[in-house]
Design an enzyme around this catalytic site. Structure first.
Site, PDB file in Angstrom:
ATOM      1  N   LYS A  11       4.064   6.151 -10.434  1.00  0.00           N
ATOM      2  CA  LYS A  11       2.656   5.827 -10.720  1.00  0.00           C
ATOM      3  C   LYS A  11       1.943   7.121 -11.074  1.00  0.00           C
ATOM      4  O   LYS A  11       1.857   8.048 -10.264  1.00  0.00           O
ATOM      5  CB  LYS A  11       2.024   5.178  -9.491  1.00  0.00           C
ATOM      6  CG  LYS A  11       0.540   4.893  -9.625  1.00  0.00           C
ATOM      7  CD  LYS A  11       0.283   3.419  -9.805  1.00  0.00           C
ATOM      8  CE  LYS A  11      -1.171   3.036  -9.719  1.00  0.00           C
ATOM      9  NZ  LYS A  11      -1.411   2.015  -8.702  1.00  0.00           N
ATOM     10  N   THR A  30      -9.119  -3.841  -8.705  1.00  0.00           N
ATOM     11  CA  THR A  30     -10.511  -4.203  -8.412  1.00  0.00           C
ATOM     12  C   THR A  30     -10.731  -5.722  -8.440  1.00  0.00           C
ATOM     13  O   THR A  30     -11.378  -6.274  -7.532  1.00  0.00           O
ATOM     14  CB  THR A  30     -11.449  -3.507  -9.424  1.00  0.00           C
ATOM     15  OG1 THR A  30     -11.252  -2.096  -9.329  1.00  0.00           O
ATOM     16  CG2 THR A  30     -12.906  -3.832  -9.140  1.00  0.00           C
ATOM     17  N   LYS A  35       0.855  -1.183   0.000  1.00  0.00           N
ATOM     18  CA  LYS A  35       0.000   0.000   0.000  1.00  0.00           C
ATOM     19  C   LYS A  35       0.895   1.239   0.000  1.00  0.00           C
ATOM     20  O   LYS A  35       1.979   1.229   0.585  1.00  0.00           O
ATOM     21  CB  LYS A  35      -0.878  -0.014   1.266  1.00  0.00           C
ATOM     22  CG  LYS A  35      -1.672   1.257   1.510  1.00  0.00           C
ATOM     23  CD  LYS A  35      -2.748   1.470   0.467  1.00  0.00           C
ATOM     24  CE  LYS A  35      -3.500   2.790   0.674  1.00  0.00           C
ATOM     25  NZ  LYS A  35      -4.402   3.093  -0.453  1.00  0.00           N
ATOM     26  N   CYS A  68      -2.502   9.961  -5.976  1.00  0.00           N
ATOM     27  CA  CYS A  68      -3.645   9.639  -5.107  1.00  0.00           C
ATOM     28  C   CYS A  68      -4.732  10.707  -5.271  1.00  0.00           C
ATOM     29  O   CYS A  68      -4.467  11.884  -5.056  1.00  0.00           O
ATOM     30  CB  CYS A  68      -3.240   9.554  -3.647  1.00  0.00           C
ATOM     31  SG  CYS A  68      -4.706   9.272  -2.623  1.00  0.00           S
TER      32      CYS A  68
HETATM   33  O1  RRO Z   1      -5.827   5.421  -0.615  1.00  0.00           O
HETATM   34  C1  RRO Z   1      -6.490   5.855  -1.585  1.00  0.00           C
HETATM   35  O2  RRO Z   1      -7.561   6.471  -1.442  1.00  0.00           O
HETATM   36  C2  RRO Z   1      -6.012   5.695  -2.968  1.00  0.00           C
HETATM   37  C3  RRO Z   1      -4.718   5.931  -3.364  1.00  0.00           C
HETATM   38 BR1  RRO Z   1      -3.342   6.354  -2.195  1.00  0.00          BR
HETATM   39  C4  RRO Z   1      -4.385   5.847  -4.738  1.00  0.00           C
HETATM   40  O3  RRO Z   1      -3.251   6.080  -5.180  1.00  0.00           O
HETATM   41  N1  RRO Z   1      -5.380   5.520  -5.607  1.00  0.00           N
HETATM   42  C5  RRO Z   1      -6.643   5.271  -5.205  1.00  0.00           C
HETATM   43  O4  RRO Z   1      -7.505   4.983  -6.041  1.00  0.00           O
HETATM   44  N2  RRO Z   1      -6.942   5.353  -3.871  1.00  0.00           N
END
Ligand code: RRO
Length: 310
Positions: A163, A271, A46, A129
């Site tokens: 990313k 997903t 994560k 994010c």
């Molecule tokens: O943790 C999130 O809400 C999240 C992250 Br860090 C991300 O890079 N991409 C995403 O869809 N959710």
């Protein structure tokens, strides 16, 4: 002959071209170890922040038939916990990718330095994010992206990836490809979720997730064409010299094949992993092997970038 599904990115060998996407079932030690024991070709953590975070209020993930929406808000154990865990995760004998985030530029530097010292095989810098209220995605600001990458690059001695969020205009692809070229990036992960989408439940006349008034990042089958376009655009602009991990809409083996035709070396599963659990990796391997065999490709490497234009 079974087609070869192992691949190499930036000199690191992956036993399979399928791995989890950062964020999908990879927050806790238990989840990371489960990925280690599974058929996943790597363990991706994560995205980590300086402090441990609970993340946004629930419900914050919603799956629907063609995809998912999330606004997790970076729930994670904090970088020190992952730095401590990484040496033990090496027993699984597959690459470990540490995903680094931050709430400000300096956070990325603190985390990168320390996590690099714990020797993951690769580091993925998350510039995308979409779910922190009040914090724009860095990847949508080319100057901020370049400044951050140039500061973080000297602190990382393992292969460094980035990313990125999806882009929807060729000029934005061009500008970011130049940033990536100048910043000496070793690989790309494309794409993060399609940010700030809105899913509506008409029966309840309501949003489906709580944070940010229901706005969140879209993932899954529904975003595959956006992901493929970004993989293809960066593959062409960078002339195939920067390896790409395709992420977005890989639900079946054939989806992975499409990513590879566009230029991806490997694919990450978000997903579909959340919905199906780690058994997804075995199924995807089987399905991709069948597609490659049926088409006469002996390996993932041999179909990369082979998309025909008309
Ligand atoms: O943790 C999130 O809400 C999240 C992250 Br860090 C991300 O890079 N991409 C995403 O869809 N959710």
């Amino acid at each position: 002959m079974t087609p070869e599904l192992s691949i190499t990115i930036a000199g690191v060998r992956f036993p399979s071209c399928f791995m989890n996407a950062a964020g999908a079932r990879c927050v806790t030690r238990e989840e990371l170890e489960r990925l280690g024991r599974s058929r996943a070709g790597a363990i991706v953590t994560k995205s980590m922040t300086v402090e441990a975070r609970q993340g946004n209020p629930e419900p914050r993930y919603f799956g629907f038939p063609s995809g998912s929406i999330n606004s997790m808000g970076l729930p994670n154990l904090g970088y020190l916990a992952y730095a401590e865990m990484i040496p033990a995760l090496r027993t699984f004998k597959k690459p470990i990718i540490a995903s680094v985030a931050g709430l400000c530029e300096d956070d990325f530097l603190v985390i990168a330095k320390e996590i690099n010292a714990s020797r993951p095989d690769l580091i993925e810098v998350n510039l995308s994010c979409p779910n922190i209220p009040g914090k724009p995605q860095i990847g949508y600001d080319p100057e901020a992206s370049e400044r951050l990458l140039k500061r973080v690059r000297p602190l990382i001695t393992v292969p460094m990836g980035v990313k990125l969020p999806p882009y929807f205009d060729p000029v934005h692809h061009q500008v970011m490809a130049e940033v990536i070229r100048r910043a000496d990036v070793d690989f790309l992960s494309l794409i993060n979720s399609v940010g700030n989408a809105l899913v509506v439940d008409p029966d309840r006349e309501a949003v489906v997730i709580k944070p940010k008034g229901g706005f969140g990042g879209l993932g899954g089958a529904i975003i595959k064409p956006v992901a493929l376009a970004n993989v293809r655009a960066f593959w062409k602009l960078l002339e195939g010299r920067v390896p790409i991990i395709g992420t977005g809409g890989v639900v079946r083996g054939i989806d992975a094949f499409e990513h590879m035709l566009c230029g991806a070396s490997a694919v990450q599963i978000g997903t579909a992993l959340v919905e199906e659990g780690v058994d997804v990796f075995e199924r995807l391997e089987r399905e991709l092997a069948a597609v490659l065999a049926q088409k006469g490709y002996g390996s993932v490497d041999s179909c990369r970038g082979k998309l025909r234009e008309l």
